[in-house]
Design a protein around this motif. Structure first.
Motif, PDB file in Angstrom:
ATOM      1  N   GLU A 151       0.853  -1.192   0.000  1.00  0.00           N
ATOM      2  CA  GLU A 151       0.000   0.000   0.000  1.00  0.00           C
ATOM      3  C   GLU A 151       0.881   1.232   0.000  1.00  0.00           C
ATOM      4  N   THR A 152       0.283   2.348  -0.368  1.00  0.00           N
ATOM      5  CA  THR A 152       0.983   3.618  -0.366  1.00  0.00           C
ATOM      6  C   THR A 152       0.016   4.707   0.073  1.00  0.00           C
ATOM      7  N   GLU A 153       0.502   5.650   0.866  1.00  0.00           N
ATOM      8  CA  GLU A 153      -0.345   6.720   1.388  1.00  0.00           C
ATOM      9  C   GLU A 153      -0.295   7.937   0.475  1.00  0.00           C
ATOM     10  N   PHE A 154      -1.425   8.650   0.412  1.00  0.00           N
ATOM     11  CA  PHE A 154      -1.479   9.895  -0.336  1.00  0.00           C
ATOM     12  C   PHE A 154      -0.685  10.963   0.403  1.00  0.00           C
ATOM     13  N   GLU A 155      -0.086  11.866  -0.362  1.00  0.00           N
ATOM     14  CA  GLU A 155       0.631  12.990   0.239  1.00  0.00           C
ATOM     15  C   GLU A 155      -0.365  13.862   0.999  1.00  0.00           C
ATOM     16  N   GLU A 156       0.093  14.444   2.108  1.00  0.00           N
ATOM     17  CA  GLU A 156      -0.775  15.305   2.919  1.00  0.00           C
ATOM     18  C   GLU A 156      -1.037  16.614   2.198  1.00  0.00           C
ATOM     19  N   LEU A 157      -2.277  17.105   2.338  1.00  0.00           N
ATOM     20  CA  LEU A 157      -2.624  18.411   1.792  1.00  0.00           C
ATOM     21  C   LEU A 157      -2.256  19.480   2.813  1.00  0.00           C
ATOM     22  N   SER A 158      -1.803  20.622   2.330  1.00  0.00           N
ATOM     23  CA  SER A 158      -1.427  21.690   3.254  1.00  0.00           C
ATOM     24  C   SER A 158      -2.638  22.513   3.696  1.00  0.00           C
ATOM     25  N   PHE A 159      -3.745  22.437   2.950  1.00  0.00           N
ATOM     26  CA  PHE A 159      -4.964  23.161   3.302  1.00  0.00           C
ATOM     27  C   PHE A 159      -6.148  22.216   3.210  1.00  0.00           C
ATOM     28  N   PRO A 160      -7.176  22.418   4.035  1.00  0.00           N
ATOM     29  CA  PRO A 160      -8.369  21.571   3.947  1.00  0.00           C
ATOM     30  C   PRO A 160      -9.142  21.829   2.653  1.00  0.00           C
ATOM     31  N   ILE A 161     -10.030  20.906   2.320  1.00  0.00           N
ATOM     32  CA  ILE A 161     -10.888  21.063   1.149  1.00  0.00           C
ATOM     33  C   ILE A 161     -12.166  21.765   1.599  1.00  0.00           C
ATOM     34  N   LEU A 162     -12.473  22.885   0.979  1.00  0.00           N
ATOM     35  CA  LEU A 162     -13.672  23.644   1.317  1.00  0.00           C
ATOM     36  C   LEU A 162     -14.885  23.043   0.616  1.00  0.00           C
ATOM     37  N   PRO A 163     -16.089  23.260   1.155  1.00  0.00           N
ATOM     38  CA  PRO A 163     -17.298  22.724   0.521  1.00  0.00           C
ATOM     39  C   PRO A 163     -17.396  23.133  -0.952  1.00  0.00           C
ATOM     40  N   GLY A 164     -17.697  22.159  -1.798  1.00  0.00           N
ATOM     41  CA  GLY A 164     -17.828  22.396  -3.233  1.00  0.00           C
ATOM     42  C   GLY A 164     -16.528  22.314  -4.006  1.00  0.00           C
ATOM     43  N   ASP A 165     -15.396  22.343  -3.330  1.00  0.00           N
ATOM     44  CA  ASP A 165     -14.102  22.299  -4.010  1.00  0.00           C
ATOM     45  C   ASP A 165     -13.656  20.861  -4.277  1.00  0.00           C
ATOM     46  N   THR A 166     -12.789  20.732  -5.273  1.00  0.00           N
ATOM     47  CA  THR A 166     -12.168  19.455  -5.607  1.00  0.00           C
ATOM     48  C   THR A 166     -10.665  19.618  -5.498  1.00  0.00           C
ATOM     49  N   ARG A 167     -10.015  18.664  -4.849  1.00  0.00           N
ATOM     50  CA  ARG A 167      -8.555  18.656  -4.730  1.00  0.00           C
ATOM     51  C   ARG A 167      -8.039  17.321  -5.217  1.00  0.00           C
ATOM     52  N   PHE A 168      -6.774  17.291  -5.606  1.00  0.00           N
ATOM     53  CA  PHE A 168      -6.151  16.073  -6.095  1.00  0.00           C
ATOM     54  C   PHE A 168      -5.229  15.502  -5.029  1.00  0.00           C
ATOM     55  N   LEU A 169      -5.404  14.221  -4.749  1.00  0.00           N
ATOM     56  CA  LEU A 169      -4.530  13.502  -3.825  1.00  0.00           C
ATOM     57  C   LEU A 169      -3.615  12.622  -4.655  1.00  0.00           C
ATOM     58  N   THR A 170      -2.315  12.631  -4.323  1.00  0.00           N
ATOM     59  CA  THR A 170      -1.326  11.910  -5.110  1.00  0.00           C
ATOM     60  C   THR A 170      -0.528  10.954  -4.229  1.00  0.00           C
ATOM     61  N   ALA A 171      -0.293   9.761  -4.757  1.00  0.00           N
ATOM     62  CA  ALA A 171       0.553   8.772  -4.075  1.00  0.00           C
ATOM     63  C   ALA A 171       1.418   8.089  -5.124  1.00  0.00           C
ATOM     64  N   THR A 172       2.610   7.700  -4.725  1.00  0.00           N
ATOM     65  CA  THR A 172       3.514   6.951  -5.605  1.00  0.00           C
ATOM     66  C   THR A 172       3.865   5.650  -4.922  1.00  0.00           C
ATOM     67  N   TYR A 173       3.660   4.533  -5.635  1.00  0.00           N
ATOM     68  CA  TYR A 173       4.037   3.242  -5.074  1.00  0.00           C
ATOM     69  C   TYR A 173       5.547   3.087  -5.224  1.00  0.00           C
ATOM     70  N   PRO A 174       6.282   2.784  -4.136  1.00  0.00           N
ATOM     71  CA  PRO A 174       7.745   2.838  -4.155  1.00  0.00           C
ATOM     72  C   PRO A 174       8.446   1.646  -4.804  1.00  0.00           C
ATOM     73  N   GLU A 175       7.680   0.718  -5.369  1.00  0.00           N
ATOM     74  CA  GLU A 175       8.295  -0.446  -6.027  1.00  0.00           C
ATOM     75  C   GLU A 175       7.686  -0.637  -7.404  1.00  0.00           C
ATOM     76  N   LYS A 176       8.431  -1.285  -8.280  1.00  0.00           N
ATOM     77  CA  LYS A 176       7.926  -1.567  -9.623  1.00  0.00           C
ATOM     78  C   LYS A 176       6.803  -2.609  -9.533  1.00  0.00           C
TER      79      LYS A 176
END
Length: 120
Positions: free
Chosen positions: A65-90
């Motif tokens: 498993e891999t965790e998404f990077e932390e967001l520096s600001f919360p998501i406000l109502p109605g907004d869309t944010r992108f969460l990104t994760a990279t799996y560390p193995e091929k």
């Protein structure tokens, strides 16, 4: 940040899109989900992608498993944010089941997606 009184606060969200692609110049995969706040109060999500690979018997076995990077600001109502994760193995060619779990809302947000990886 603003919280309105007189109504029930709802921390809700939905995954509106998921993309999986190979990180440029590497053999590692990036997982990006678009997360929309469908509630009426801000929240800061935390989440992960659980990766299961199908074996020769057709069963899915967890490989990591891999965790998404932390967001520096919360998501406000109605907004869309992108969460990104990279799996560390091929990831080897094969059939996979991806299970996305996002927490920080009233109930966890979940998405399951089956993928087949082939290298050219």
């Amino acid at each position: 940040l603003l919280t309105l009184t007189g109504r029930k606060n709802q921390k809700k969200g939905e995954i509106t899109n998921m993309k999986v692609f190979m990180a440029e110049g590497t053999e590692l995969f990036n997982f990006v989900v678009a997360l929309k706040n469908t509630g009426n109060i801000h929240f800061t999500p935390k989440g992960k992608v659980i990766i299961d690979r199908q074996n020769k018997e057709g069963e899915y076995k967890n490989i990591g498993e891999t965790e998404f990077e932390e967001l520096s600001f919360p998501i406000l109502p109605g907004d869309t944010r992108f969460l990104t994760a990279t799996y560390p193995e091929k990831l080897e060619p094969g059939k996979y089941m991806l299970n996305v779990i996002i927490e920080g809302t009233d109930e966890p947000i979940k998405l399951q997606q089956e993928l087949v990886f082939k290298y050219q």
